[in-house]
Motif scaffolding. Structure first.
Motif, PDB file in Angstrom:
ATOM      1  N   GLY A   1    -116.727 -51.033 -29.751  1.00  0.00           N
ATOM      2  CA  GLY A   1    -117.977 -51.938 -29.684  1.00  0.00           C
ATOM      3  C   GLY A   1    -118.071 -52.626 -28.213  1.00  0.00           C
ATOM      4  N   TRP A   2    -119.174 -52.309 -27.551  1.00  0.00           N
ATOM      5  CA  TRP A   2    -119.585 -52.720 -26.246  1.00  0.00           C
ATOM      6  C   TRP A   2    -120.014 -54.066 -26.097  1.00  0.00           C
ATOM      7  CZ3 TRP A   2    -118.160 -48.499 -22.645  1.00  0.00           C
ATOM      8  CH2 TRP A   2    -117.861 -47.480 -23.455  1.00  0.00           C
ATOM      9  N   ASP A   3    -119.643 -54.597 -25.012  1.00  0.00           N
ATOM     10  CA  ASP A   3    -120.469 -55.907 -24.419  1.00  0.00           C
ATOM     11  C   ASP A   3    -120.726 -55.347 -22.961  1.00  0.00           C
ATOM     12  OD1 ASP A   3    -121.781 -58.562 -24.115  1.00  0.00           O
ATOM     13  OD2 ASP A   3    -119.749 -58.813 -22.823  1.00  0.00           O
ATOM     14  N   SER A   4    -122.043 -55.234 -22.814  1.00  0.00           N
ATOM     15  CA  SER A   4    -122.513 -54.873 -21.534  1.00  0.00           C
ATOM     16  C   SER A   4    -123.257 -55.831 -20.610  1.00  0.00           C
ATOM     17  CB  SER A   4    -123.572 -53.643 -21.497  1.00  0.00           C
ATOM     18  OG  SER A   4    -124.659 -54.243 -22.249  1.00  0.00           O
ATOM     19  N   SER A   5    -123.150 -57.145 -21.018  1.00  0.00           N
ATOM     20  CA  SER A   5    -123.682 -58.340 -20.486  1.00  0.00           C
ATOM     21  C   SER A   5    -123.079 -58.899 -19.069  1.00  0.00           C
ATOM     22  CB  SER A   5    -124.004 -59.468 -21.450  1.00  0.00           C
ATOM     23  OG  SER A   5    -122.683 -60.041 -21.878  1.00  0.00           O
TER      24      SER A   5
ATOM     25  N   LYS B   1    -123.726 -39.754 -21.193  1.00  0.00           N
ATOM     26  CA  LYS B   1    -123.348 -38.894 -20.307  1.00  0.00           C
ATOM     27  C   LYS B   1    -122.150 -38.655 -20.370  1.00  0.00           C
ATOM     28  CE  LYS B   1    -125.871 -39.527 -16.356  1.00  0.00           C
ATOM     29  NZ  LYS B   1    -125.938 -40.106 -15.178  1.00  0.00           N
ATOM     30  N   ASN B   2    -121.372 -39.610 -20.689  1.00  0.00           N
ATOM     31  CA  ASN B   2    -119.806 -39.618 -20.818  1.00  0.00           C
ATOM     32  C   ASN B   2    -119.351 -39.250 -22.203  1.00  0.00           C
ATOM     33  OD1 ASN B   2    -118.305 -40.665 -18.098  1.00  0.00           O
ATOM     34  ND2 ASN B   2    -120.091 -41.904 -18.182  1.00  0.00           N
ATOM     35  N   GLY B   3    -120.291 -38.934 -23.075  1.00  0.00           N
ATOM     36  CA  GLY B   3    -119.708 -38.150 -24.189  1.00  0.00           C
ATOM     37  C   GLY B   3    -120.173 -39.013 -25.468  1.00  0.00           C
ATOM     38  N   PHE B   4    -120.522 -40.405 -25.277  1.00  0.00           N
ATOM     39  CA  PHE B   4    -120.851 -41.331 -26.476  1.00  0.00           C
ATOM     40  C   PHE B   4    -122.181 -40.855 -27.097  1.00  0.00           C
ATOM     41  CE2 PHE B   4    -117.533 -43.445 -23.897  1.00  0.00           C
ATOM     42  CZ  PHE B   4    -116.473 -43.693 -24.650  1.00  0.00           C
ATOM     43  N   LYS B   5    -122.089 -40.195 -27.949  1.00  0.00           N
ATOM     44  CA  LYS B   5    -123.544 -39.741 -28.428  1.00  0.00           C
ATOM     45  C   LYS B   5    -123.742 -40.614 -29.806  1.00  0.00           C
ATOM     46  CE  LYS B   5    -124.191 -36.776 -25.087  1.00  0.00           C
ATOM     47  NZ  LYS B   5    -123.757 -35.209 -25.436  1.00  0.00           N
ATOM     48  N   GLN B   6    -122.936 -40.712 -30.719  1.00  0.00           N
ATOM     49  CA  GLN B   6    -123.166 -41.575 -31.744  1.00  0.00           C
ATOM     50  C   GLN B   6    -123.203 -43.123 -31.610  1.00  0.00           C
ATOM     51  OE1 GLN B   6    -121.459 -40.111 -35.821  1.00  0.00           O
ATOM     52  NE2 GLN B   6    -119.895 -38.784 -34.238  1.00  0.00           N
ATOM     53  N   ILE B   7    -124.409 -43.729 -31.117  1.00  0.00           N
ATOM     54  CA  ILE B   7    -124.425 -44.979 -30.768  1.00  0.00           C
ATOM     55  C   ILE B   7    -125.460 -45.699 -31.643  1.00  0.00           C
ATOM     56  CG2 ILE B   7    -125.313 -46.214 -28.701  1.00  0.00           C
ATOM     57  CD1 ILE B   7    -124.640 -44.062 -26.983  1.00  0.00           C
ATOM     58  N   ARG B   8    -125.053 -46.999 -32.127  1.00  0.00           N
ATOM     59  CA  ARG B   8    -125.819 -47.831 -32.842  1.00  0.00           C
ATOM     60  C   ARG B   8    -126.096 -49.078 -32.101  1.00  0.00           C
ATOM     61  NH1 ARG B   8    -122.610 -46.248 -38.417  1.00  0.00           N
ATOM     62  NH2 ARG B   8    -122.542 -43.975 -38.210  1.00  0.00           N
TER      63      ARG B   8
ATOM     64  N   PHE C   1    -121.039 -49.245 -30.868  1.00  0.00           N
ATOM     65  CA  PHE C   1    -122.036 -50.223 -31.113  1.00  0.00           C
ATOM     66  C   PHE C   1    -122.346 -51.105 -29.908  1.00  0.00           C
ATOM     67  CE2 PHE C   1    -119.596 -49.032 -34.665  1.00  0.00           C
ATOM     68  CZ  PHE C   1    -120.498 -49.127 -35.933  1.00  0.00           C
ATOM     69  N   PHE C   2    -123.747 -51.272 -29.601  1.00  0.00           N
ATOM     70  CA  PHE C   2    -123.936 -52.110 -28.310  1.00  0.00           C
ATOM     71  C   PHE C   2    -125.044 -52.883 -28.509  1.00  0.00           C
ATOM     72  CE2 PHE C   2    -127.656 -50.082 -26.132  1.00  0.00           C
ATOM     73  CZ  PHE C   2    -128.007 -49.459 -27.209  1.00  0.00           C
ATOM     74  N   ASP C   3    -125.105 -53.923 -27.709  1.00  0.00           N
ATOM     75  CA  ASP C   3    -126.141 -54.849 -27.693  1.00  0.00           C
ATOM     76  C   ASP C   3    -127.498 -53.924 -27.055  1.00  0.00           C
ATOM     77  OD1 ASP C   3    -127.960 -57.011 -26.735  1.00  0.00           O
ATOM     78  OD2 ASP C   3    -126.077 -58.187 -26.595  1.00  0.00           O
ATOM     79  N   PRO C   4    -128.536 -54.268 -27.911  1.00  0.00           N
ATOM     80  CA  PRO C   4    -129.692 -53.431 -27.602  1.00  0.00           C
ATOM     81  C   PRO C   4    -130.138 -53.820 -25.911  1.00  0.00           C
ATOM     82  CG  PRO C   4    -129.818 -54.488 -29.719  1.00  0.00           C
ATOM     83  CD  PRO C   4    -128.669 -54.897 -29.151  1.00  0.00           C
ATOM     84  N   ALA C   5    -129.570 -55.047 -25.436  1.00  0.00           N
ATOM     85  CA  ALA C   5    -129.924 -55.221 -23.770  1.00  0.00           C
ATOM     86  C   ALA C   5    -129.393 -53.969 -23.197  1.00  0.00           C
ATOM     87  CB  ALA C   5    -129.265 -56.524 -23.606  1.00  0.00           C
ATOM     88  N   GLY C   6    -128.575 -53.071 -23.773  1.00  0.00           N
ATOM     89  CA  GLY C   6    -128.065 -52.024 -22.882  1.00  0.00           C
ATOM     90  C   GLY C   6    -128.999 -50.997 -22.593  1.00  0.00           C
ATOM     91  N   PHE C   7    -130.375 -51.314 -23.299  1.00  0.00           N
ATOM     92  CA  PHE C   7    -131.609 -50.364 -22.980  1.00  0.00           C
ATOM     93  C   PHE C   7    -132.178 -50.666 -21.644  1.00  0.00           C
ATOM     94  CE2 PHE C   7    -131.864 -49.793 -27.678  1.00  0.00           C
ATOM     95  CZ  PHE C   7    -131.959 -48.512 -27.449  1.00  0.00           C
TER      96      PHE C   7
END
Length: 221
Positions: free
Chosen positions: A57-61, A140-147, A118-124
């Motif tokens: 689970g990612w938080d990119s904010s 690019k770093n291999g995480f291809k299954q992203i929801r 799983f990531f926040d749509p803000a990551g777009f």
């Protein structure tokens, strides 16, 4: 007995409102009233089950990115590790997460096939300087299954509460390994909370304080 059963199964805030007629305010309260250290915290390191995906689970904010690693084993969601790196952008943070996974979970030999993110749509949103998105760096770093996660605060909170309430076959549906998740656990225990004063805001629209506890908890959601 009926009342006690409801109390065990329902989120505590919902039970208080519907059955106790108690309209609690959110001011200063923990986000998760249903978190119970006795049953939801473990100090025994959970084993990673090979064959089951590692959930990230990612938080990119903001400038304090966080990632939370977990795995669903049976009907229990085990939270295994938190990764928090103040001041890192995606180009440094995402490879760092890969390194942490490789170091601590050598069973994960293929990031693409063995992880689900799983990531926040803000990551777009594109970085104004590099024109890269968090999504593109992750791929690019291999995480291809992203929801993408839910956009609404209510659904994000409910997704966690669903695991915190009730039991599954006599076992908790949620366990966090406190030793490797100290900030996340401190947040669950009450550090992740609503402001002490919430003025001119409808109770169900109050948002928690943004601090070090909020980043891994956003990743958890």
């Amino acid at each position: 007995e009926f009342r006690e059963e409801l109390k065990r199964e329902l989120p505590s805030r919902k039970f208080e409102i519907e059955y106790e007629k108690s309209w609690m305010t959110y001011e200063g309260r923990p986000v998760y009233d249903d978190f119970n250290s006795t049953i939801h915290v473990t100090n025994i390191k959970p084993k990673l089950h090979v064959g089951l995906p590692l959930l990230v689970g990612w938080d990119s904010s903001g400038l304090t990115p966080a990632a939370v690693l977990g795995q669903i084993q049976g009907e229990t969601l085990f939270i295994l590790r938190e990764i928090i790196c103040p001041g890192m952008g995606p180009t440094r943070f995402v490879p760092h997460v890969v390194n942490e996974i490789t170091l601590h979970y050598p069973q994960i030999t293929d990031i693409e096939k063995q992880t689900i993110s799983f990531f926040d749509p803000a990551g777009f949103k594109k970085n104004e300087i590099t024109e890269e998105t968090y999504l593109s760096v992750m791929m690019k770093n291999g995480f291809k299954q992203i929801r993408p996660g839910s956009m609404t605060w209510k659904k994000r909170v409910e997704s966690v509460v669903e695991y915190l309430t009730g039991m599954a076959k006599g076992q908790p549906k949620f366990q966090v390994y406190e030793i490797d998740c100290p900030t996340l656990t401190a947040g669950l225990k009450g550090g992740f909370r609503y402001p002490d004063r919430v003025t001119d805001v409808e109770p169900d629209k109050a948002m928690p304080v943004k601090d070090i506890h909020s980043h891994p908890n956003d990743g958890l959601q």
